[in-house]
Design a protein around this motif. Structure first.
Motif, PDB file in Angstrom:
ATOM      1  N   ALA A 281      13.645  15.535  22.937  1.00  0.00           N
ATOM      2  CA  ALA A 281      14.511  14.572  22.258  1.00  0.00           C
ATOM      3  C   ALA A 281      15.987  14.864  22.489  1.00  0.00           C
ATOM      4  O   ALA A 281      16.808  13.950  22.545  1.00  0.00           O
ATOM      5  N   SER A 282      16.348  16.150  22.649  1.00  0.00           N
ATOM      6  CA  SER A 282      17.766  16.508  22.718  1.00  0.00           C
ATOM      7  C   SER A 282      18.154  17.318  23.950  1.00  0.00           C
ATOM      8  O   SER A 282      19.343  17.587  24.148  1.00  0.00           O
ATOM      9  N   THR A 299       9.860  23.413  18.106  1.00  0.00           N
ATOM     10  CA  THR A 299      10.943  22.475  18.374  1.00  0.00           C
ATOM     11  C   THR A 299      10.498  21.295  19.223  1.00  0.00           C
ATOM     12  O   THR A 299      10.880  20.154  18.966  1.00  0.00           O
ATOM     13  N   SER A 300       9.698  21.549  20.252  1.00  0.00           N
ATOM     14  CA  SER A 300       9.298  20.457  21.150  1.00  0.00           C
ATOM     15  C   SER A 300       7.815  20.505  21.491  1.00  0.00           C
ATOM     16  O   SER A 300       7.424  20.144  22.591  1.00  0.00           O
ATOM     17  N   PRO A 322      17.571  17.024  16.285  1.00  0.00           N
ATOM     18  CA  PRO A 322      17.408  17.383  17.699  1.00  0.00           C
ATOM     19  C   PRO A 322      16.042  17.952  18.065  1.00  0.00           C
ATOM     20  O   PRO A 322      15.793  18.219  19.233  1.00  0.00           O
ATOM     21  N   SER A 323      15.174  18.200  17.069  1.00  0.00           N
ATOM     22  CA  SER A 323      13.798  18.579  17.401  1.00  0.00           C
ATOM     23  C   SER A 323      13.042  17.347  17.881  1.00  0.00           C
ATOM     24  O   SER A 323      13.529  16.225  17.793  1.00  0.00           O
ATOM     25  N   GLY A 324      11.835  17.567  18.362  1.00  0.00           N
ATOM     26  CA  GLY A 324      10.981  16.457  18.757  1.00  0.00           C
ATOM     27  C   GLY A 324      10.918  16.250  20.249  1.00  0.00           C
ATOM     28  O   GLY A 324      11.759  16.735  21.013  1.00  0.00           O
ATOM     29  N   ALA A 325       9.892  15.532  20.672  1.00  0.00           N
ATOM     30  CA  ALA A 325       9.689  15.172  22.072  1.00  0.00           C
ATOM     31  C   ALA A 325       8.629  14.089  22.111  1.00  0.00           C
ATOM     32  O   ALA A 325       7.752  14.030  21.245  1.00  0.00           O
TER      33      ALA A 325
END
Length: 339
Positions: A281-282, A299-300, A322-325
């Protein structure tokens, strides 16, 4: 034990890009100017083409998209976030058209194919899976809650555990913030590497549980090459023993250990989690270290079955920034273990 860093790129046996994939490139220039280019070939170089136009640009994201299958696109600009889902280059074009029409600035585009067939089952065809713990990967991690009604599913408007079909698992035995899948199999069941890769770490880790030592293996898998690589890490936990060492190259289907119930486990099972290290995501490429006394932050981490809800967009791919994917269905046909 010191932190384990991912091996140098030269040490990693890259996996060939599956057929039907092209390259995309999201770049940024001074003054919040942006560009998104794509080409329907895994041998193309859209980043190079953009550099030829303006050399000072930097790559924000670059990777693979499906030329004829479904793709998911998140556009994050200075003044808002939008997302699209559609076939081939359709959602990429829609994102660019919207950004231009709305005069967006500083836009970064994250693209993920719905499916990228890479993984075979972590078990042989003869293995009898005795069960699967409910929930699997949680799409509502951290402080974020999700309204599952937007996915054509009944449930809470503030669900804090959501599985891959968009189903609210908040009032079940499913684990909050769970990062992977748990399959019940007898102790001693061979555990297989799901794809070619390099072992980042195989270790005994002390944990505050009834079984004080947890045995676990981390393997990195790289698809494609250069600026368009897509990188993943698979994590195999609670094994009774492992037969690989850090830095070792492994092949898809190779036995890397035997299942068990070491560490924080309520019975014999395999815990498998997948981390995405590129085009999160970031971040374009995420640095990845394994702490000596814990597993890396989620985090991802992603859902290897992809986002499967009847309607709606993958919430973990954009809501937790900013975490995620964006999650991807990573299983080869007929290879996904039963849930």
């Amino acid at each position: 034990m010191r932190q384990q860093e991912a091996p140098d790129d030269a040490a990693n046996p890259n996996i060939a890009v599956p057929p039907g994939m092209g390259h995309y490139c999201s770049m940024l220039w001074r003054g919040d100017r942006w560009a998104l280019e794509w080409e329907p070939s895994s041998k193309s170089d859209p980043c190079g083409r953009l550099r030829d136009q303006q050399a000072e640009g930097r790559v924000a994201h670059a990777g693979l998209y499906s030329t004829h299958g479904l793709n998911n696109v998140v556009m994050r600009c200075r003044n808002g976030v939008d997302y699209w889902r559609g076939v081939g280059a359709g959602p990429l074009k829609s994102a660019v058209d919207e950004a231009l029409a709305s005069q967006r600035r500083g836009c970064v585009f994250t693209v993920a194919p719905d499916a990228l067939p890479l993984f075979d089952s972590p078990f042989s065809a003869s293995t009898r899976i005795q069960g699967h713990f409910p929930g699997g990967f949680d799409f509502a991690q951290g402080d974020v809650t999700v309204d599952v009604n937007g996915f054509d599913q009944p449930g809470l408007a503030n669900a804090h555990i959501v599985e891959s079909h968009g189903i609210d698992m908040s009032n079940t035995v499913a684990v909050n913030d769970h990062d992977g899948h748990d399959w019940t199999v007898p102790t001693g069941t061979p555990v297989l590497s799901v794809a070619d890769g390099v072992v980042l770490l195989a270790r005994d880790r002390k944990v505050p549980c009834e079984s004080p030592i947890q045995k676990e293996v981390y393997i990195q898998h790289i698809v494609g090459s250069g600026e368009y690589e897509e990188r993943f890490v698979t994590y195999y936990a609670h094994v009774d023993s492992y037969s690989v060492v850090a830095g070792q190259r492994v092949k898809k289907g190779q036995v890397i250990g035997l299942s068990g119930e070491t560490g924080c486990a309520g019975g014999p099972h395999l815990h498998l989690a997948v981390t995405r290290l590129t085009n999160t995501a970031s971040e374009y490429r995420r640095a990845y270290s394994i702490p000596s006394t814990d597993h890396p932050p989620m985090t991802s981490n992603i859902e290897p079955y992809g986002w499967e809800a009847p309607r709606g967009f993958d919430p973990w791919g954009w809501m937790n920034y900013p975490s995620g994917a964006l999650s991807i269905d990573l299983w080869n046909p007929g290879q996904a273990p039963a849930r």
